[in-house]
Design a protein around this motif. Sequence first.
Motif, PDB file in Angstrom:
ATOM      1  N   LEU A 174       6.600   6.638   5.212  1.00  0.00           N
ATOM      2  CA  LEU A 174       5.670   6.181   5.436  1.00  0.00           C
ATOM      3  C   LEU A 174       5.778   4.523   5.905  1.00  0.00           C
ATOM      4  O   LEU A 174       4.649   4.013   6.699  1.00  0.00           O
ATOM      5  CB  LEU A 174       4.745   5.638   4.098  1.00  0.00           C
TER       6      LEU A 174
ATOM      7  N   LEU B  28       9.054   9.332   0.486  1.00  0.00           N
ATOM      8  CA  LEU B  28       7.903   8.857   1.181  1.00  0.00           C
ATOM      9  C   LEU B  28       7.820   7.163   1.436  1.00  0.00           C
ATOM     10  O   LEU B  28       7.445   6.997   2.383  1.00  0.00           O
ATOM     11  CB  LEU B  28       6.807   8.829  -0.060  1.00  0.00           C
TER      12      LEU B  28
ATOM     13  N   SER C 196       2.690   1.693  -3.162  1.00  0.00           N
ATOM     14  CA  SER C 196       1.714   2.093  -4.324  1.00  0.00           C
ATOM     15  C   SER C 196       1.445   3.792  -3.951  1.00  0.00           C
ATOM     16  O   SER C 196       1.417   4.484  -5.295  1.00  0.00           O
ATOM     17  CB  SER C 196       0.300   1.520  -4.330  1.00  0.00           C
ATOM     18  N   LEU C 197       1.369   4.238  -2.975  1.00  0.00           N
ATOM     19  CA  LEU C 197       0.899   5.474  -2.777  1.00  0.00           C
ATOM     20  C   LEU C 197       2.108   6.208  -3.085  1.00  0.00           C
ATOM     21  O   LEU C 197       2.380   7.584  -3.854  1.00  0.00           O
ATOM     22  CB  LEU C 197       0.554   5.700  -1.389  1.00  0.00           C
ATOM     23  N   ALA C 198       3.595   5.849  -2.830  1.00  0.00           N
ATOM     24  CA  ALA C 198       4.699   6.610  -2.897  1.00  0.00           C
ATOM     25  C   ALA C 198       4.979   6.683  -4.567  1.00  0.00           C
ATOM     26  O   ALA C 198       5.501   7.670  -5.065  1.00  0.00           O
ATOM     27  CB  ALA C 198       6.081   5.914  -2.082  1.00  0.00           C
TER      28      ALA C 198
ATOM     29  N   TYR D 181       9.688   9.345  -4.265  1.00  0.00           N
ATOM     30  CA  TYR D 181       9.363   8.101  -3.781  1.00  0.00           C
ATOM     31  C   TYR D 181      10.139   7.543  -2.845  1.00  0.00           C
ATOM     32  O   TYR D 181       9.581   6.902  -1.741  1.00  0.00           O
ATOM     33  CB  TYR D 181       9.399   7.212  -5.110  1.00  0.00           C
TER      34      TYR D 181
ATOM     35  N   LEU E 209       2.967   6.266  -7.063  1.00  0.00           N
ATOM     36  CA  LEU E 209       1.977   7.168  -7.670  1.00  0.00           C
ATOM     37  C   LEU E 209       2.350   8.724  -7.461  1.00  0.00           C
ATOM     38  O   LEU E 209       2.474   9.360  -8.414  1.00  0.00           O
ATOM     39  CB  LEU E 209       0.449   7.053  -7.141  1.00  0.00           C
ATOM     40  N   ALA E 210       2.849   9.239  -6.210  1.00  0.00           N
ATOM     41  CA  ALA E 210       3.271  10.467  -6.009  1.00  0.00           C
ATOM     42  C   ALA E 210       4.426  10.594  -6.752  1.00  0.00           C
ATOM     43  O   ALA E 210       4.620  11.596  -7.332  1.00  0.00           O
ATOM     44  CB  ALA E 210       3.587  10.657  -4.525  1.00  0.00           C
TER      45      ALA E 210
ATOM     46  N   LEU F 239       0.858  -1.123  -0.065  1.00  0.00           N
ATOM     47  CA  LEU F 239      -0.015  -0.082   0.144  1.00  0.00           C
ATOM     48  C   LEU F 239       0.646   1.166   0.069  1.00  0.00           C
ATOM     49  O   LEU F 239       0.726   2.322  -0.815  1.00  0.00           O
ATOM     50  CB  LEU F 239      -1.034  -0.162   1.316  1.00  0.00           C
ATOM     51  N   MET F 240       1.951   1.282   1.030  1.00  0.00           N
ATOM     52  CA  MET F 240       2.771   2.506   0.923  1.00  0.00           C
ATOM     53  C   MET F 240       3.546   2.539  -0.230  1.00  0.00           C
ATOM     54  O   MET F 240       3.769   3.705  -0.771  1.00  0.00           O
ATOM     55  CB  MET F 240       3.677   2.338   2.299  1.00  0.00           C
TER      56      MET F 240
END
Length: 140
Positions: free
Chosen positions: A69, A65, A13-15, A62, A17-18, A10-11
Motif C-alpha cells: 500500500l 499490506l 490502519s487498513l493493514a 500486515y 485491521l486486516a 491510513l494505510m
Amino acid sequence: MMRRVAAIWLMHSLAFLAGLIVSGVVAVGLWAVVPGTVPTWMLFGMALSVSIVAVGAGYGLYLTLVGLLLDVDLGWAYYLLGPVIVLVVMTLVFLGVYWHILTVGQGSLAGYVALFLIGGAILTRRAAGTLPLTEAEEDA
C-alpha cells in the motif's frame, strides 16, 4: 509532507485491521481443532502455539499490506524487530492482567492500541525524514 503522513496512517490502519481480522480467524480456526479434554499443561501449550501462529499470520499480512500500500520495500528490521515489539507488548499485557492491574478486556484493548500506535509512530517517523523508510533510502 502532511499528505504523506496522512497516507501512512491510513494505510497503516487498513493493514492493521486486516492483520487483526486474519489473526482472529486463524486463532478461531486453529482453536476449533484443539481437544478440550487434555491436561492443563498441554492445553496451555496448545493455546500458546495457536497464539503464536495466529499473531504471526496477522503480522505477516500486515507487513505485506504496508509494503504494497505504501509502495516501499521493507527492510529486515521490520521482520525481525516487529515480532520482538509484539512479544514485549503482549508480555506487559499479560503481567498487567496477572497482577490484576488490568482486566482481560482492558489488557487486550491496551495491547492492540499500543501495537497500533507503535507501528504508526515507527512508519511516521521514517516518513518524516528522521529515519529512512526503506533500505534503498538509507543508501541514498
